[in-house]
Design an enzyme around this catalytic site. Structure first.
Site, PDB file in Angstrom:
ATOM      1  N   ASP A 167      36.527 -10.226 -70.987  1.00  0.00           N
ATOM      2  CA  ASP A 167      35.495  -9.851 -70.018  1.00  0.00           C
ATOM      3  C   ASP A 167      34.571  -8.790 -70.626  1.00  0.00           C
ATOM      4  O   ASP A 167      33.581  -8.393 -69.999  1.00  0.00           O
ATOM      5  CB  ASP A 167      36.105  -9.391 -68.684  1.00  0.00           C
ATOM      6  CG  ASP A 167      37.050  -8.219 -68.831  1.00  0.00           C
ATOM      7  OD1 ASP A 167      37.328  -7.802 -69.980  1.00  0.00           O
ATOM      8  OD2 ASP A 167      37.517  -7.706 -67.792  1.00  0.00           O
ATOM      9  N   SER A 168      34.864  -8.370 -71.885  1.00  0.00           N
ATOM     10  CA  SER A 168      33.927  -7.548 -72.647  1.00  0.00           C
ATOM     11  C   SER A 168      32.628  -8.315 -72.885  1.00  0.00           C
ATOM     12  O   SER A 168      31.628  -7.726 -73.309  1.00  0.00           O
ATOM     13  CB  SER A 168      34.542  -7.105 -73.976  1.00  0.00           C
ATOM     14  OG  SER A 168      35.100  -8.207 -74.658  1.00  0.00           O
TER      15      SER A 168
ATOM     16  N   ASP B 159      40.227 -13.752 -70.096  1.00  0.00           N
ATOM     17  CA  ASP B 159      40.383 -12.675 -69.114  1.00  0.00           C
ATOM     18  C   ASP B 159      40.032 -13.179 -67.721  1.00  0.00           C
ATOM     19  O   ASP B 159      38.940 -13.743 -67.515  1.00  0.00           O
ATOM     20  CB  ASP B 159      39.418 -11.511 -69.438  1.00  0.00           C
ATOM     21  CG  ASP B 159      40.051 -10.446 -70.318  1.00  0.00           C
ATOM     22  OD1 ASP B 159      41.289 -10.386 -70.416  1.00  0.00           O
ATOM     23  OD2 ASP B 159      39.268  -9.662 -70.905  1.00  0.00           O
TER      24      ASP B 159
ATOM     25  N   LYS C   4      44.625 -13.792 -69.112  1.00  0.00           N
ATOM     26  CA  LYS C   4      45.065 -12.402 -69.251  1.00  0.00           C
ATOM     27  C   LYS C   4      44.633 -11.619 -68.014  1.00  0.00           C
ATOM     28  O   LYS C   4      43.542 -11.851 -67.482  1.00  0.00           O
ATOM     29  CB  LYS C   4      44.480 -11.769 -70.525  1.00  0.00           C
ATOM     30  CG  LYS C   4      44.846 -10.291 -70.692  1.00  0.00           C
ATOM     31  CD  LYS C   4      44.603  -9.795 -72.115  1.00  0.00           C
ATOM     32  CE  LYS C   4      43.173  -9.430 -72.442  1.00  0.00           C
ATOM     33  NZ  LYS C   4      42.606  -8.359 -71.585  1.00  0.00           N
TER      34      LYS C   4
ATOM     35  N   GLU D  54      44.802  -7.536 -66.100  1.00  0.00           N
ATOM     36  CA  GLU D  54      45.042  -6.097 -66.280  1.00  0.00           C
ATOM     37  C   GLU D  54      45.922  -5.544 -65.158  1.00  0.00           C
ATOM     38  O   GLU D  54      45.604  -5.714 -63.984  1.00  0.00           O
ATOM     39  CB  GLU D  54      43.703  -5.341 -66.277  1.00  0.00           C
ATOM     40  CG  GLU D  54      42.796  -5.703 -67.439  1.00  0.00           C
ATOM     41  CD  GLU D  54      41.487  -4.916 -67.447  1.00  0.00           C
ATOM     42  OE1 GLU D  54      41.317  -3.997 -66.611  1.00  0.00           O
ATOM     43  OE2 GLU D  54      40.625  -5.233 -68.284  1.00  0.00           O
TER      44      GLU D  54
ATOM     45  N   GLU E 297      46.214  -1.224 -74.775  1.00  0.00           N
ATOM     46  CA  GLU E 297      44.908  -0.687 -75.146  1.00  0.00           C
ATOM     47  C   GLU E 297      44.889   0.833 -75.088  1.00  0.00           C
ATOM     48  O   GLU E 297      45.186   1.445 -74.060  1.00  0.00           O
ATOM     49  CB  GLU E 297      43.817  -1.271 -74.228  1.00  0.00           C
ATOM     50  CG  GLU E 297      42.406  -0.770 -74.586  1.00  0.00           C
ATOM     51  CD  GLU E 297      41.275  -1.582 -73.981  1.00  0.00           C
ATOM     52  OE1 GLU E 297      41.538  -2.668 -73.440  1.00  0.00           O
ATOM     53  OE2 GLU E 297      40.123  -1.133 -74.069  1.00  0.00           O
TER      54      GLU E 297
HETATM   55  N1  LIG Z   1      32.001  -3.761 -77.569  1.00  0.00           N
HETATM   56  C1  LIG Z   1      33.133  -3.553 -76.887  1.00  0.00           C
HETATM   57  N2  LIG Z   1      34.264  -3.275 -77.557  1.00  0.00           N
HETATM   58  C2  LIG Z   1      35.432  -3.060 -76.897  1.00  0.00           C
HETATM   59  O1  LIG Z   1      36.466  -2.810 -77.566  1.00  0.00           O
HETATM   60  C3  LIG Z   1      35.438  -3.150 -75.475  1.00  0.00           C
HETATM   61  C4  LIG Z   1      34.237  -3.457 -74.822  1.00  0.00           C
HETATM   62  N3  LIG Z   1      33.101  -3.634 -75.530  1.00  0.00           N
HETATM   63  N4  LIG Z   1      34.184  -3.580 -73.468  1.00  0.00           N
HETATM   64  C5  LIG Z   1      35.415  -3.630 -72.701  1.00  0.00           C
HETATM   65  C6  LIG Z   1      36.413  -2.732 -73.265  1.00  0.00           C
HETATM   66  C7  LIG Z   1      36.112  -1.260 -73.111  1.00  0.00           C
HETATM   67  N5  LIG Z   1      36.766  -0.706 -74.260  1.00  0.00           N
HETATM   68  C8  LIG Z   1      36.643   0.598 -74.709  1.00  0.00           C
HETATM   69  C9  LIG Z   1      35.625   1.404 -74.252  1.00  0.00           C
HETATM   70  C10 LIG Z   1      35.480   2.685 -74.750  1.00  0.00           C
HETATM   71  C11 LIG Z   1      36.392   3.149 -75.689  1.00  0.00           C
HETATM   72  C12 LIG Z   1      36.217   4.520 -76.260  1.00  0.00           C
HETATM   73  O2  LIG Z   1      37.054   4.979 -77.009  1.00  0.00           O
HETATM   74  N6  LIG Z   1      35.086   5.182 -75.926  1.00  0.00           N
HETATM   75  C13 LIG Z   1      34.622   6.466 -76.392  1.00  0.00           C
HETATM   76  C14 LIG Z   1      35.584   7.558 -76.122  1.00  0.00           C
HETATM   77  C15 LIG Z   1      35.600   7.874 -74.660  1.00  0.00           C
HETATM   78  C16 LIG Z   1      36.477   9.050 -74.268  1.00  0.00           C
HETATM   79  O3  LIG Z   1      37.272   9.514 -75.092  1.00  0.00           O
HETATM   80  O4  LIG Z   1      36.351   9.463 -73.141  1.00  0.00           O
HETATM   81  C17 LIG Z   1      34.221   6.380 -77.873  1.00  0.00           C
HETATM   82  O5  LIG Z   1      34.707   7.139 -78.719  1.00  0.00           O
HETATM   83  O6  LIG Z   1      33.363   5.514 -78.158  1.00  0.00           O
HETATM   84  C18 LIG Z   1      37.402   2.345 -76.129  1.00  0.00           C
HETATM   85  C19 LIG Z   1      37.535   1.080 -75.640  1.00  0.00           C
HETATM   86  C20 LIG Z   1      37.368  -1.744 -75.054  1.00  0.00           C
HETATM   87  N7  LIG Z   1      36.584  -2.909 -74.708  1.00  0.00           N
HETATM   88  C1  LIG Z   2      39.464  -5.569 -75.752  1.00  0.00           C
HETATM   89  C2  LIG Z   2      40.171  -6.786 -75.257  1.00  0.00           C
HETATM   90  C3  LIG Z   2      41.659  -6.613 -75.237  1.00  0.00           C
HETATM   91  C4  LIG Z   2      39.656  -7.226 -73.916  1.00  0.00           C
HETATM   92  O1  LIG Z   2      40.312  -7.206 -72.895  1.00  0.00           O
HETATM   93  C5  LIG Z   2      38.260  -7.699 -73.851  1.00  0.00           C
HETATM   94  O2  LIG Z   2      37.636  -7.891 -74.913  1.00  0.00           O
HETATM   95  O3  LIG Z   2      37.769  -7.905 -72.738  1.00  0.00           O
HETATM   96 MG   LIG Z   3      39.134  -7.492 -71.159  1.00  0.00          MG
END
Ligand SMILES: Nc1nc(=O)c2c([nH]1)NC[C@@H]1CN(c3ccc(C(=O)N[C@@H](CCC(=O)O)C(=O)O)cc3)CN21
Ligand SMILES: CC(C)C(=O)C(=O)O
Ligand SMILES: [Mg+2]
Length: 272
Positions: free
Chosen positions: A52-53, A91, A121, A123, A190
């Site tokens: 769903d990303s 998803d 999948k 959540e 995750e």
């Molecule tokens: N392009 C993309 N990649 C992804 O891995 C992803 C998506 N979109 N959309 C749905 C979810 C959202 N996800 C995420 C979103 C943000 C972070 C993240 O670490 N964000 C910040 C830190 C935020 C914080 O610490 O409060 C960063 O460092 O970019 C990780 C996974 C993983 N998924």
């Molecule tokens: C990051 C993966 C696990 C996901 O759920 C997504 O891409 O939507």
């Molecule tokens: Mg997802």
């Protein structure tokens, strides 16, 4: 054509389990369209997630919440047409399964019937146990997803690391064992501490697939556009960019613009 689809050994949920049993790591990536799915599948990835990303990467939304079941089915059916070997997991989007187990089952059945994918999948843990059980009872393989669950972003408020506190870590361990006991074939973990991933993965029979969950998950998953460096702004610590396609694509397109402007494209050989 010398090689038909039927000549290729397909990855199933059983194959994924055998990889864990053998101690071989599982590779997984997202895909949202036919052309990208063809590349990802042919490169040898075992599990392709229609995430769903797509809501972020394909549609430009801030969160994963807006994407609809119809839109997920469109992406999933496109991916399925491009895949010859990998297991295709989809998803269930926000709002398509949280209401009640009958609605959840109806959503899962629509995905299976209308896209041709192999599994769904979802959540969450205990909160959605009944819904997962209904879907499993219908013969649809289900993958769990614990830790950072982006469909609940407005409940948590941030995308920070999850389950650092003892209580949340214990709930995640309990949820993981519950998901295994009711029959899920795998679980995405995750953005949780690496040590918790190790504990969970070693105590489960079914494989874990990690994203930002350290090296001890049984497999790894990334968003394909992140791995290829197409998403230019998204740079969390867990991401390794294997190419800078943003730069390569920008240069190629700028070169085309120049060629059009200077009347180099098309040339005589490219005209009729
Ligand atoms: N392009 C993309 N990649 C992804 O891995 C992803 C998506 N979109 N959309 C749905 C979810 C959202 N996800 C995420 C979103 C943000 C972070 C993240 O670490 N964000 C910040 C830190 C935020 C914080 O610490 O409060 C960063 O460092 O970019 C990780 C996974 C993983 N998924
Ligand atoms: C990051 C993966 C696990 C996901 O759920 C997504 O891409 O939507
Ligand atoms: Mg997802």
């Amino acid at each position: 054509m010398s090689v038909h689809n039927s000549d290729i050994k397909r990855v199933t949920t059983h194959t994924i389990q055998e990889l864990k049993n053998k101690g071989e790591k599982i590779s997984a990536l997202t895909a949202y369209d036919y052309s990208m799915a063809q590349v990802v599948d042919a490169a040898g990835v075992e599990l392709i997630l229609v995430g769903d990303s797509a809501s972020n990467v394909m549609a430009g939304h801030e969160t994963t919440l807006p994407i609809t079941l119809d839109q997920m089915i469109y992406h999933a059916s496109s991916v399925v047409r491009g895949v010859k070997r990998a297991l295709v997991v989809v998803d269930l989007p926000f709002g398509s399964y949280q209401g009640n187990s009958t609605e959840a089952l109806r959503s899962a059945i629509r995905i299976m019937k209308e896209s041709g994918a192999h599994a769904v999948k979802m959540e969450g843990g205990l909160e959605i146990k009944e819904s997962i059980m209904r879907i499993l009872s219908a013969g649809v393989p289900v993958m769990g997803h614990l830790g950072l669950t982006p469909q609940s972003i407005y409940k948590f408020g941030t995308y920070a690391v999850r389950a650092k506190e003892e209580a949340e870590a214990q709930k995640l361990i309990d949820d993981a064992h519950m998901l295994e006991s009711i029959g899920c074939f795998g679980i995405v973990l995750e953005k949780i501490p690496a040590a918790l991933t190790k504990t969970v993965s070693e105590s489960l029979v079914i494989p874990t697939i990690g994203i930002g969950a350290g090296p001890d998950a049984d497999g790894q998953i990334l968003v394909i556009h992140d791995l290829l460096g197409i998403t230019n702004e998204f740079k969390p610590r867990f991401l390794r960019r294997y190419a800078d396609l943003h730069k390569i694509m920008t240069e190629a397109i700028a070169h085309y613009v120049d060629d059009v402007k200077i009347r180099d494209f098309p040339n005589e050989k490219e005209a009729y």
